[in-house]
Design a protein around this motif. Structure first.
Motif, mmCIF file in Angstrom:
data_model
loop_
_atom_site.group_PDB
_atom_site.id
_atom_site.type_symbol
_atom_site.label_atom_id
_atom_site.label_comp_id
_atom_site.label_asym_id
_atom_site.label_seq_id
_atom_site.Cartn_x
_atom_site.Cartn_y
_atom_site.Cartn_z
ATOM 1 N N SER A 157 28.905 51.292 75.721
ATOM 2 C CA SER A 157 30.102 50.559 76.106
ATOM 3 C C SER A 157 29.866 49.934 77.467
ATOM 4 O O SER A 157 28.860 50.200 78.146
ATOM 5 C CB SER A 157 31.318 51.483 76.134
ATOM 6 O OG SER A 157 31.182 52.432 77.190
ATOM 7 N N THR A 174 52.903 40.165 76.258
ATOM 8 C CA THR A 174 51.892 41.200 76.487
ATOM 9 C C THR A 174 50.596 40.562 76.966
ATOM 10 O O THR A 174 50.338 39.375 76.726
ATOM 11 C CB THR A 174 51.611 42.010 75.206
ATOM 12 O OG1 THR A 174 51.159 41.126 74.165
ATOM 13 C CG2 THR A 174 52.860 42.752 74.740
ATOM 14 N N ASN A 224 46.246 41.691 77.500
ATOM 15 C CA ASN A 224 45.236 42.734 77.286
ATOM 16 C C ASN A 224 44.630 43.160 78.616
ATOM 17 O O ASN A 224 44.970 42.620 79.678
ATOM 18 C CB ASN A 224 44.166 42.265 76.296
ATOM 19 C CG ASN A 224 43.394 41.041 76.790
ATOM 20 O OD1 ASN A 224 43.128 40.893 77.980
ATOM 21 N ND2 ASN A 224 43.030 40.158 75.872
ATOM 22 N N GLU A 225 43.701 44.112 78.558
ATOM 23 C CA GLU A 225 43.151 44.693 79.792
ATOM 24 C C GLU A 225 42.400 43.665 80.629
ATOM 25 O O GLU A 225 42.399 43.731 81.867
ATOM 26 C CB GLU A 225 42.220 45.850 79.443
ATOM 27 C CG GLU A 225 41.032 45.458 78.584
ATOM 28 C CD GLU A 225 40.103 46.625 78.296
ATOM 29 O OE1 GLU A 225 39.065 46.397 77.666
ATOM 30 O OE2 GLU A 225 40.436 47.752 78.689
ATOM 31 N N LYS A 247 51.268 51.015 82.255
ATOM 32 C CA LYS A 247 50.654 51.739 81.148
ATOM 33 C C LYS A 247 50.648 50.850 79.911
ATOM 34 O O LYS A 247 51.613 50.136 79.631
ATOM 35 C CB LYS A 247 51.437 53.026 80.867
ATOM 36 C CG LYS A 247 50.915 53.845 79.699
ATOM 37 C CD LYS A 247 51.787 55.073 79.477
ATOM 38 C CE LYS A 247 51.342 55.870 78.261
ATOM 39 N NZ LYS A 247 52.200 57.046 78.010
ATOM 40 N N ALA A 248 49.552 50.906 79.153
ATOM 41 C CA ALA A 248 49.440 50.108 77.932
ATOM 42 C C ALA A 248 50.295 50.711 76.822
ATOM 43 O O ALA A 248 50.598 51.912 76.818
ATOM 44 C CB ALA A 248 47.982 50.027 77.487
ATOM 45 N N ASP A 249 50.685 49.858 75.871
ATOM 46 C CA ASP A 249 51.440 50.343 74.719
ATOM 47 C C ASP A 249 50.481 50.865 73.650
ATOM 48 O O ASP A 249 49.270 50.989 73.891
ATOM 49 C CB ASP A 249 52.352 49.248 74.159
ATOM 50 C CG ASP A 249 51.577 47.989 73.769
ATOM 51 O OD1 ASP A 249 50.343 48.086 73.548
ATOM 52 O OD2 ASP A 249 52.199 46.907 73.672
ATOM 53 N N ASN A 250 51.005 51.149 72.467
ATOM 54 C CA ASN A 250 50.171 51.732 71.404
ATOM 55 C C ASN A 250 49.089 50.790 70.917
ATOM 56 O O ASN A 250 48.082 51.226 70.347
ATOM 57 C CB ASN A 250 51.065 52.159 70.232
ATOM 58 C CG ASN A 250 51.967 53.323 70.593
ATOM 59 O OD1 ASN A 250 51.646 54.111 71.484
ATOM 60 N ND2 ASN A 250 53.108 53.438 69.927
ATOM 61 N N SER A 251 49.287 49.480 71.099
ATOM 62 C CA SER A 251 48.268 48.501 70.697
ATOM 63 C C SER A 251 47.302 48.197 71.834
ATOM 64 O O SER A 251 46.531 47.241 71.747
ATOM 65 C CB SER A 251 48.944 47.214 70.218
ATOM 66 O OG SER A 251 49.723 46.639 71.260
ATOM 67 N N LEU A 252 47.355 48.987 72.914
ATOM 68 C CA LEU A 252 46.479 48.853 74.084
ATOM 69 C C LEU A 252 46.697 47.538 74.816
ATOM 70 O O LEU A 252 45.787 47.028 75.480
ATOM 71 C CB LEU A 252 44.996 49.005 73.680
ATOM 72 C CG LEU A 252 44.618 50.339 73.038
ATOM 73 C CD1 LEU A 252 43.135 50.402 72.757
ATOM 74 C CD2 LEU A 252 45.044 51.510 73.925
ATOM 75 N N ASN A 253 47.905 46.973 74.700
ATOM 76 C CA ASN A 253 48.301 45.811 75.472
ATOM 77 C C ASN A 253 49.341 46.233 76.505
ATOM 78 O O ASN A 253 50.045 47.232 76.333
ATOM 79 C CB ASN A 253 48.876 44.721 74.564
ATOM 80 C CG ASN A 253 47.816 44.073 73.705
ATOM 81 O OD1 ASN A 253 46.710 43.806 74.164
ATOM 82 N ND2 ASN A 253 48.141 43.809 72.452
ATOM 83 N N PHE A 254 49.438 45.438 77.572
ATOM 84 C CA PHE A 254 50.344 45.769 78.666
ATOM 85 C C PHE A 254 51.571 44.857 78.618
ATOM 86 O O PHE A 254 51.424 43.630 78.704
ATOM 87 C CB PHE A 254 49.633 45.606 80.008
ATOM 88 C CG PHE A 254 48.524 46.595 80.233
ATOM 89 C CD1 PHE A 254 48.743 47.754 80.973
ATOM 90 C CD2 PHE A 254 47.268 46.385 79.693
ATOM 91 C CE1 PHE A 254 47.727 48.668 81.181
ATOM 92 C CE2 PHE A 254 46.243 47.299 79.890
ATOM 93 C CZ PHE A 254 46.475 48.441 80.633
#
Length: 354
Positions: free
Chosen positions: A295, A208, A210-211, A245-252
């Motif tokens: 942000s 995975t 991250n953004e 699309k990212a997964d539930n942990s906001l990782n790709f």
């Protein structure tokens, strides 16, 4: 009676006087306290700051994952029958199309012969109908029905022949027999599991990103692969899939294709580490993510300008972990406020602390 009334009035007067004196005394003390506090506080909001400077950009990162087989499927029976031969065992390497088992096809052969006989009979009937149609012995509809019957029986012959050929169970892919579910002499029905075949010539390492990391990846990127089981070895891979699309942990999720032809050291199910190495980047202006008002998407920060907070619009670039690249809006050497922005508006007097 008059004497008692006078005493009561005097008592009330004394109590009121005492209450007034206490209130006046408290007011005086509060005023003195306020004056002391005011004299020791300038009214500036306490904030933390950081000087804006150019820093080296390091995009390299690593991610852990699990090796999966390039292809992993379970071969199932398409027809019912008794297993007459099992030609491979667990651990055997097979090629695509290789016969791995045989099922008794006596009944299937009978079906082929029956379908073939019906087809030949339909062909003879069609010939007679076509001859009779020329002399007016049959109608056009009867001739069309005879032709339709021939096509139907021809399809039945092909289906029966296909089923008969399916008596020879063939490997659909090249790989290694990981499990064998049948024994010679056993009876199987359609859908029964026969073999599990795994192709490990190529593996997929699922990791995975991250953004901030995934934006620097593209399909085909070369990746170095490390395995704790073989600490002295490294393997080559390339990015074969990047999730949109990212997964539930906001990782790709990212898949790296790894060649495993050199001795087949790696096994499906082992752990591995993908090391993503990027070219050296030029130094760039960066600030902490906490410097942004709200942000990073706000593109606004507070700059320290002569002990006052100045709101500044900026253009944010790459997100590098806890820091953000600044493309426009700040200069090298300026000071940004990194905490306490919730208490600030443009022009608020501030006091910077370490």
């Amino acid at each position: 009676m008059k004497k008692k009334g006078i005493i009561t009035v005097l008592s009330v007067v004394v109590v009121l006087f005492l209450i007034g004196w206490v209130l006046q005394n408290n007011k005086k003390k509060n005023a003195e306290t306020t004056a002391v506090v005011a004299s020791g506080n300038s009214g500036a909001v306490t904030v933390k700051t950081e000087k804006v400077t150019k820093t080296d950009i390091d995009l390299d990162f690593s991610s852990n994952g699990t090796f999966l087989a390039n292809q992993d499927l379970t071969l199932s029976a398409e027809n019912s029958g008794r297993v007459t031969r099992v030609l491979v065992d667990e651990g055997a390497r097979v090629s695509k199309g290789q016969i791995v088992a045989r099922i008794d096809n006596e009944l299937l052969s009978v079906d082929v012969e029956t379908a073939q006989a019906s087809y030949q009979n339909a062909l003879r009937d069609l010939e007679r109908y076509e001859s009779s149609f020329k002399t007016g012995g049959v109608t056009q509809q009867q001739l069309d029905n005879a032709r339709l019957n021939v096509r139907t029986l021809q399809a039945r012959v092909q289906a029966a022949a296909r089923k008969s050929s399916d008596a020879n169970i063939k490997a659909p892919i090249s790989g290694i027999v990981n499990k064998r579910f049948i024994e010679q002499g056993s009876y199987v029905n359609p859908g029964a599991q026969l073999f599990e075949i795994v192709d490990v010539n190529k593996l997929k390492l699922k990791v995975t990103a991250n953004e901030g990391q995934v934006v620097n990846l593209k399909l085909g990127d070369r990746v170095m692969i490390k395995s704790s089981v073989f600490p002295q070895s490294s393997f080559s891979g390339k990015v074969s899939f990047i999730a949109p699309k990212a997964d539930n942990s906001l990782n790709f999720p990212v898949e790296v294709e790894v060649s495993n032809t050199a001795g087949g050291q790696l096994k499906a199910g082992m752990y591995g580490t993908a090391v993503f190495d990027f070219p050296q980047q030029a130094p760039a202006l960066t600030v902490p993510r906490t410097a942004f008002i709200g942000s990073v998407n706000s593109n606004k920060v507070f700059v320290l300008n002569e002990n006052k907070a100045e709101e500044r619009n900026v253009t944010a670039g790459r997100i590098l972990g806890e820091r953000v690249e600044i493309l426009e809006g700040l200069k090298d050497g300026e000071t940004v406020i990194t905490s306490g922005q919730i208490n600030l508006v443009n022009g608020t007097e501030v006091q910077a602390v370490k």
